[in-house]
Design an enzyme around this catalytic site. Structure first.
Site, PDB file in Angstrom:
ATOM      1  N   PHE A 112      49.242  57.277  67.110  1.00 35.75           N
ATOM      2  CA  PHE A 112      49.244  58.217  68.230  1.00 35.75           C
ATOM      3  C   PHE A 112      50.554  58.483  68.775  1.00 35.75           C
ATOM      4  CE2 PHE A 112      48.778  59.259  72.634  1.00 35.75           C
ATOM      5  CZ  PHE A 112      47.844  60.258  72.677  1.00 35.75           C
ATOM      6  N   ASP A 151      54.231  50.708  87.620  1.00 29.31           N
ATOM      7  CA  ASP A 151      55.083  49.726  86.863  1.00 29.31           C
ATOM      8  C   ASP A 151      56.110  50.203  85.952  1.00 29.31           C
ATOM      9  OD1 ASP A 151      53.176  51.010  85.229  1.00 29.31           O
ATOM     10  OD2 ASP A 151      52.090  49.342  84.699  1.00 29.31           O
ATOM     11  N   ASP A 154      45.827  54.398  90.333  1.00 26.72           N
ATOM     12  CA  ASP A 154      45.929  54.465  88.970  1.00 26.72           C
ATOM     13  C   ASP A 154      44.516  54.608  88.611  1.00 26.72           C
ATOM     14  OD1 ASP A 154      48.292  55.466  88.069  1.00 26.72           O
ATOM     15  OD2 ASP A 154      49.114  53.466  88.149  1.00 26.72           O
ATOM     16  N   ALA A 191      52.627  61.209  71.379  1.00 29.92           N
ATOM     17  CA  ALA A 191      52.487  61.943  72.659  1.00 29.92           C
ATOM     18  C   ALA A 191      52.345  63.544  72.244  1.00 29.92           C
ATOM     19  CB  ALA A 191      53.700  61.724  73.591  1.00 29.92           C
ATOM     20  N   ASP A 250      57.871  55.411  87.006  1.00 31.37           N
ATOM     21  CA  ASP A 250      57.218  55.298  88.284  1.00 31.37           C
ATOM     22  C   ASP A 250      58.122  55.244  89.441  1.00 31.37           C
ATOM     23  OD1 ASP A 250      54.604  55.865  87.434  1.00 31.37           O
ATOM     24  OD2 ASP A 250      54.138  53.809  87.222  1.00 31.37           O
TER      25      ASP A 250
END
Lengths: 190, 563, 692
Positions: free
Chosen positions: C380, C526, C310, C382, C530
């Site tokens: 914010f 994490d 990452d 997505a 994932d």
């Protein structure tokens, strides 16, 4: 089961091909191209075969050049060497007796310088060759046994020179002389 | 050594090195099924073989059926050859009226030729008819060589293919090898040999009177055709007892040169073929280098020993068991080459070599016949050692070891160890048995440490499928015929089966791409490493026996002792 | 945890315990697990029997006794090596156990809380944990937020936040809630919790042999069989020689001598140290606060040749920083800064805060309270991909200030019938090309300018990647950035490849692609999303702060949750394999010298003349004093070398990030060549010592 069948058939096929067709093909070509060699490189004296150029013979007579010692006494059935190891006492004794025999037979006065092939047995027991040195060392005995005069001796020396085969293609193998051919040539000297 | 002698050695290796890529490239084309000039000449023969035998040429199988086919085919060959010897007297082409062969000798000889060993407990000219020699022995010379190559091909496919069970078609491999490689080369070679004086006829033995008046019976026969394939196919079984020391089998220095060259030719060229098939010619040359270095190192030691004076014979050139036309250098070059390659033909008597030269020959056998080795078998044996080397050394770079991108895991290590172990079991156990039992000791021709060498050499030769001998040993006894027979079987199939298993398991694996973290198997470091592993494994296994055999004999000879 | 414990080799307690263990391990049932050492043990028993039967028959041989003693020592030393390695793990397990007290749990049944013993909890039960209580078992937070002290497993005393939803929802049994409360859904039965598994792992109780270990064991067993053959057949060859040299058969080799030869030849050094090496590999990971679920995972780590890293946290410092305000023509830079600051006042992300700080530092625009401004903060999302504020002026006009990605703002402006100037496009692409993140600021239908957010690449990371490249490992940077930005950062950090705008499913696909090409892939993750990629990767390192799903999917957990750890894990894996290979090479190479000690010793009398010293004494190149001392010296060397190599087995061979060829050359020189030479010196020295 299928595999068994295939195995059998292909085995049969290869037996025919490599076991019969192949040797016959080679024989055919060989007999056509090199008939003398394919049939044993025989040497003819008069109308009789006296031997093969390639197979050594035993010569005990003082009038002939001797061949190398042979573990099978030049009997080709079967061929073979002594298979003595170098630490074998029998070999040591054999070599020692060969030395003495070679010296006395050829009326030499020195131990040193005996060509080693004259005291060691060859691998096949049929070795047709000796070294030119070995031939020259026997020269005196032959001349004496055949009562050769100086001209004949010259001829004999000439024979040895002519029959000495140099290394093939200048580099392969050793310088050597064919004992049977040399003896045949010796016989021809008048 | 004279300059002329040195030139012969250099010429020999020069020609060998030049021929390797030429023949190697041709064999690559043959094995991969590509078109080549011979497919126009002999394509019909290949097709005829398939048609006659009912073979689907493009049908590939997994390692188990491939191995099954190979074993079955070899077994049939064994049965035929065994029976043929047992009924020899009823078969044609037997001008010398040779009788049926005893069961134990037939057993030994049948196994010997089926396993590409060509150990001969018999003398050809006094035991076997022309018919048995050509339709029995010579056929096995072809197909046992082709079988060895087939195993190698399966292994190469396993190494170079990705995630597949299919490793080829045994029948196709067998056919292509025989039809396109062994057969044409043999025909050519046989005719050249006749040109040098090798006999090729079906005449009865010739009885003659020598110049001195004695009778001499000179054996005849279709020798050239058999000698050609015995050299090419690393078989080594002589038509006559003295093998290539016999003037009819190897008449001139030139025939000698060719026979020496041909006994190494295919095993050497296969390294190049191998490189091409796995996609990296460098890999092939790496293996070639390892083999060549080991061969030349052995040769140098042998030559040094043969040319050295010793207290037993002083400064005499050691011509015992050697032919005048070849001299010492060609005899030693042959002896080293024939034991390195699993050929086993001889042009001088191994038994009469100096202890050190004999030891080198013996070590060549004991290392597992991988210094060029037998056709196919030498290379697949070498791959076994590569697997072990890659495994030990590969761990040292910090990754699961891999060869040609294939991970070497427990199964491969296990199979590789079995393949190395089994021939050694034969050598150790049978030799030990022979050296304490009366049946073993009664066959000896030499006393003292050399006797032990004769025993060790015999079983090393059997286990390595070499076939050469310290021929003083009288091996035509029930004990030797049977133990050597089983030794040859284990030495052949005890390696083939694990190797086939490796081929199968490798084929199913993925291929890891090369990176800087990959352990390289195509550079100088690896060459050194592989040599070290071969010598250490071989050395550790056989050091005690060798030190009690040839090594102590050498020391004793230098002390002037005889037995 | 490891930092608090002295688990070094010279810890007296561990050594004492290990000495005791090495005797207990003589139990044949345990001993047979190590075939090489088992053979030595059988040899020891046989030799001992011979010594005692000798005593009863009145022919005591002190030589045989010494052989027997040293053979026993060989076995004990090998057991000792394993015990020491296990001891270190046990010490760690001890400290873990201390933290796992018997706890009570409040299980929620219907609407009631029932107090039950933690051991009675089942998977799926729901429990409530309040401040000061120990979390009874592993689980997932389903409601609430709390700070949790996880020092029991991580050794880190600063509390961490655990909350429902998102990527910080996993809690571990044995950790302690410090503030607030949480509802936990239990995901693990007792006995199988994270701590339980950790204890089992470090104790080596469930240690299974790894694939490479099994392969190596095959090789060692094979060698053992070969040497067994050599030794078994030796008396026959020797008997032949005795007869040939005219010596009586009674001089044939005795069984203790044969056993001594066998033990010297079989690979006892690596055989004795093999399990210690494996255990200590696990141990070294634990010292780095990484728990591997199997030894196989550690080996796989050594094989990894593609790393998915990452960007954030691994390659760059966690956060991007605002470094500049670039206004469009006609807008003053202060105006832009002001708008930017306003839009970020309530933005608690590090980026937001850095904008406020930059505005203050550069233009001295002070912080303002959002609610005083009559403003509504737009967070914010997505979907919108932008954030900002809605400011209500006194005349009830709403000013909408937004900052966000170029595309998001363009949409925003166009929706407001504004004009999106080409100039902005140019600035944005220029910044992106430099690897920066451009944030476009707009007010209503007017574009104000661009905030230059810069990624700070970690110091030294480029060097690290260069090292990895040398080792043949390809690094792939994973980032949500657009391709231009990603490319610039990738170039600055020196990674081999990058994946821009990567979504979790992209990662999974990339891993599959690489694996299909034959690569072994390592990755770190994490979040719950994932988990598939972690499971697919050959080495999946899950962060301890991550979700339970991620922790379950990976085969390693990093307790420090430090993304750089993946690189260290790879190094530990490589070091483990190297140590094994090196000691194997050393062990085999040792045999050469042992032959030169023993063969001349036993063959001395063969073919001897009057002086009693036969030709094979020429092999005694070490010039050892007598046959007996030669054999004894070889046996002693063989035993002592195991002890001497224990520290190396535990620490691992020195590891350097270099190419395969360099590593091989180095290890070959040290362990191959060294392995041939060392015993010559060692045996000679011992021979001198015992003949003093």
């Amino acid at each position: 089961m299928k595999t068994v069948l295939i195995s059998l058939k292909i085995f049969l096929f290869f037996t025919l091909l490599t076991g019969i067709v192949y040797p016959l093909l080679v024989t055919g070509i060989a007999q056509f191209v090199f008939p003398a060699k394919a049939n044993g490189s025989f040497v003819v004296k008069g109308d009789k075969i006296t031997g093969s150029e390639l197979i050594g013979q035993q010569f005990n007579s003082p009038a002939y050049f001797s061949s190398r010692p042979s573990a099978v006494s030049y009997n080709p059935l079967p061929s073979g060497g002594s298979n003595y190891g170098l630490t074998n006492l029998k070999l040591k004794k054999f070599v020692d007796s060969c030395k003495i025999q070679f010296i006395s037979f050829n009326h030499l006065d020195r131990m040193a310088g005996i060509p080693s092939e004259m005291v060691f047995m060859s691998a096949s027991g049929l070795d047709p060759h000796i070294s030119p040195e070995a031939a020259l060392m026997q020269l005196g005995r032959i001349i004496k046994a055949r009562n050769f005069n100086a001209a004949q001796e010259q001829k004999l020396r000439q024979c040895i020179r002519e029959l000495t085969e140099a290394p093939q293609f200048l580099c392969l193998g050793e310088e050597r002389i064919n004992v049977l051919l040399l003896n045949l040539a010796t016989d021809k000297i008048q | 050594m004279t300059a002329q002698e040195l030139i012969q050695v250099l010429l020999f290796f020069g020609v060998l090195i030049c021929m390797t890529p030429l023949l190697g490239n041709y064999m690559y084309k043959v094995f991969s099924g590509e078109k080549h000039f011979m497919s126009y000449v002999l394509g019909w023969l290949e097709k005829l073989t398939y048609k006659f035998s009912g073979i689907q040429a493009d049908e590939e199988s997994n390692w188990k059926s491939y191995t099954f086919g190979l074993l079955l085919f070899n077994f049939i060959g064994f049965v035929f050859l065994f029976l043929m010897q047992r009924i020899q007297s009823f078969l044609p082409l037997n001008p010398a009226h040779l009788p049926n062969v005893s069961w134990q000798l037939s057993f030994n000889t049948a196994i010997s030729f089926m396993t590409n060993t060509n150990w001969q407990s018999y003398a050809g000219e006094t035991t076997l008819s022309y018919f048995v020699q050509m339709t029995g022995l010579a056929v096995q010379n072809f197909v046992s060589a082709a079988s060895g190559i087939a195993v190698l091909l399966a292994l190469v496919r396993g190494l170079s293919r990705k995630t597949t069970e299919k490793i080829g078609n045994f029948w196709t491999d067998l056919t292509r090898t025989t039809v396109y490689i062994l057969l044409p080369l043999s025909v050519l070679f046989a005719i050249v040999l006749v040109g040098q004086g090798v006999v090729q006829n079906f005449k009865p033995y010739e009885s003659i009177h020598t110049l001195s008046g004695a009778q001499q019976i000179i054996p005849m026969g279709p020798a050239a055709s058999q000698i050609a394939i015995k050299q090419l196919g690393t078989n080594g079984g002589g038509f006559f007892n003295a093998n290539s020391a016999h003037p009819f089998e190897n008449p001139t220095p030139f025939s000698n040169f060719l026979e020496m060259l041909f006994l190494l030719l295919i095993p050497a060229a296969l390294t190049y073929t191998y490189g091409k098939m796995v996609g990296s010619i460098r890999q092939g040359w790496t293996i070639f280098s390892v083999m060549l270095i080991l061969l030349i190192a052995g040769l140098c030691i042998s030559l040094y020993a043969e040319y050295s004076a010793n207290p037993v014979f002083g400064h005499l050139r050691l011509m015992e068991g050697k032919e005048t036309r070849f001299g010492i250098v060609n005899s030693v070059l042959w002896s080293t080459s024939t034991t390195a390659a699993s050929n086993g033909s001889v042009n001088a008597m191994q038994d009469s070599l100096t202890p050190i030269a004999g030891m080198i020959a013996m070590i060549n056998l004991m290392l597992g016949e991988i210094i060029f080795g037998g056709v196919g078998s030498g290379l697949y044996g070498m791959v076994v050692f590569i697997i072990i080397t890659v495994f030990i050394a590969g761990l040292m770079v910090g990754r699961t070891p891999e060869y040609l991108g294939k991970k070497i895991e427990a199964f491969e290590v296990q199979m590789a160890i079995i393949a190395i172990l089994l021939p050694n079991v034969v050598i150790q156990l049978f030799s030990a048995w022979a050296s304490v039992s009366s049946f073993g000791l009664s066959g000896l021709n030499n006393a003292g440490p050399h006797g032990l060498s004769e025993i060790l050499y015999a079983y090393s030769s059997a286990a390595g499928n070499n076939g050469s001998a310290f021929a003083g040993l009288n091996a035509n006894t029930v004990f030797y015929n049977l133990t050597l027979g089983f030794g040859m079987l284990i030495g052949r199939f005890g390696v083939i089966i694990p190797v086939m298993a490796i081929a199968g398991s490798m084929g199913t694996k993925k291929t890891t791409p090369m990176s800087a973290g990959t352990f390289r198997t195509d550079n100088g470091l690896f060459i050194g490493l592989l040599i070290a592993v071969i010598l250490i494994i071989g050395g550790l296994t056989h050091f005690p026996a060798i030190s009690l055999g040839p090594l102590v004999e050498h020391l004793l000879m230098n002390a002037g002792m005889t037995f | 945890m490891s930092t608090k414990l002295n688990t070094g080799f010279f810890n007296k307690k561990i050594l004492f315990q290990a000495a005791k263990e090495s005797v207990i391990k003589l139990n044949p049932a345990l001993q047979i697990k190590n075939p090489v050492i088992f053979i030595v043990a059988i040899g020891s028993v046989l030799t001992t029997i011979i010594v005692f039967s000798g005593i009863f028959r009145g022919s005591f041989s002190s030589f045989n006794l010494q052989i027997a003693v040293w053979l026993w020592f060989t076995v004990l030393f090998a057991n000792f090596a394993e015990a020491v390695a296990e001891g270190r793990g046990k010490a760690q397990a001890e400290s873990l156990r201390r933290n796992r007290t018997q706890t009570m749990a409040r299980r929620i049944v219907g609407k009631q809380e029932v107090s039950v013993n933690a051991t009675e909890l089942k998977k799926g039960d729901i429990v409530r944990c309040r401040a000061g209580e120990v979390i009874p078992s592993d689980g997932e937070v389903i409601e609430g937020i709390a700070s949790v002290d996880e020092s029991a497993i991580t050794g880190e005393s600063a509390p961490v936040i655990r909350e429902s939803g998102g990527d910080r929802s996993a809690v571990t049994g044995g950790t302690k809630v410090i503030s607030d409360w949480i509802l936990i859904c239990i995901t693990m039965e007792t006995g199988n919790t994270f701590i339980d598994r950790m204890i089992a792992l470090v104790e080596g109780a469930k240690r299974q042999k790894t694939p490479n270990e099994i392969a190596l064991l095959m090789l060692l067993s094979g060698l053992t069989i070969i040497f067994l053959l050599v030794v078994v057949t030796l008396p026959a060859f020797f008997g032949y020689c005795l007869a040939a040299s005219g010596l009586p058969m009674s001089q044939n080799l005795t069984i203790p001598v044969l056993i001594a030869l066998l033990v010297c030849l079989i690979p006892t050094t690596i055989g004795g140290l093999l399990s210690a090496i494996g255990i200590s590999g696990m141990d070294r990971l634990i010292q780095r606060n990484v728990i591997a679920t199997s030894g196989r995972a550690i080996e796989a780590a050594g094989d990894v040749d593609v790393l998915l890293l990452d960007k954030t946290g691994t390659i760059t410092l966690g956060n991007r920083m605002a470094t500049d305000f670039i206004p469009v023509e006609g807008v003053k830079v202060e105006e832009l800064a002001n708008a930017a600051q306003l839009s970020s006042l309530s933005d608690e992300t590090p980026e937001g805060r850095s904008i406020v700080i930059l505005a203050k530092e550069k233009f001295n625009i002070r912080g303002r309270e959002v609610h005083q401004l009559n403003a509504t903060f737009i967070p914010f999302t997505a979907q919108s991909r932008m954030s900002g504020v809605d400011l209500k002026t006194d005349d009830n006009i709403i000013h909408r200030i937004r900052k966000g990605s170029s595309e998001a703002i363009r949409t925003f402006i166009q929706n407001n019938n504004g004009f999106y100037p080409q100039e902005i496009q140019d600035i944005v692409s220029e910044l992106a090309r430099q690897g920066a993140t451009p944030l476009v600021v707009a007010e209503d239908n007017k574009v104000m300018g661009v905030i230059h957010l810069k990624d700070i690449v970690k110091g030294g990371i480029k060097h690290r990647f260069a090292e990895l490249r040398k080792m043949g490992i390809k690094t792939i940077m994973i980032t949500g950035d657009n391709p231009l930005t990603a490319a610039a950062i990738a170039a600055e950090a020196g990674v081999d490849d990058f994946m821009a705008e990567a979504r979790p499913e992209d990662k999974l696909r990339r891993i599959r692609d690489e694996q299909a090409k034959g690569h072994l892939v390592g990755m770190i993750g994490d979040g719950t999303n994932d988990a598939p990629a972690l499971a697919q990767a050959d080495v999946g390192l899950a962060m301890n702060t991550g979700t339970q799903a991620a922790r379950e999917a990976g085969n390693m957990v990093d307790l420090d949750s430090n993304p750089t750890k993946l690189i260290e894990v790879v190094e530990v894996g490589k070091q483990l394999l190297m140590t094994r290979g090196s000691l194997t090479t050393f062990s085999i190479a040792n045999d050469v010298a042992k032959y030169f000690a023993i063969i001349p010793a036993i063959a001395l009398s063969l073919y001897s003349g009057e002086n009693g010293s036969g030709p094979l004494s020429a092999l005694n190149i070490m010039n050892l004093a007598s046959p007996q001392s030669a054999i004894l010296s070889a046996v002693i060397f063989n035993a002592v070398i195991i002890v001497l190599l224990i520290p190396l087995a535990l620490k691992g061979v020195r590891y350097k990030p270099v190419s395969a060829s360099t590593a091989l050359t180095r290890n070959l020189l040290i362990f191959g060549l060294g392995g041939i030479i060392a015993p010559f010196i060692g045996i000679k020295l011992i021979d001198i010592l015992i003949n003093l």
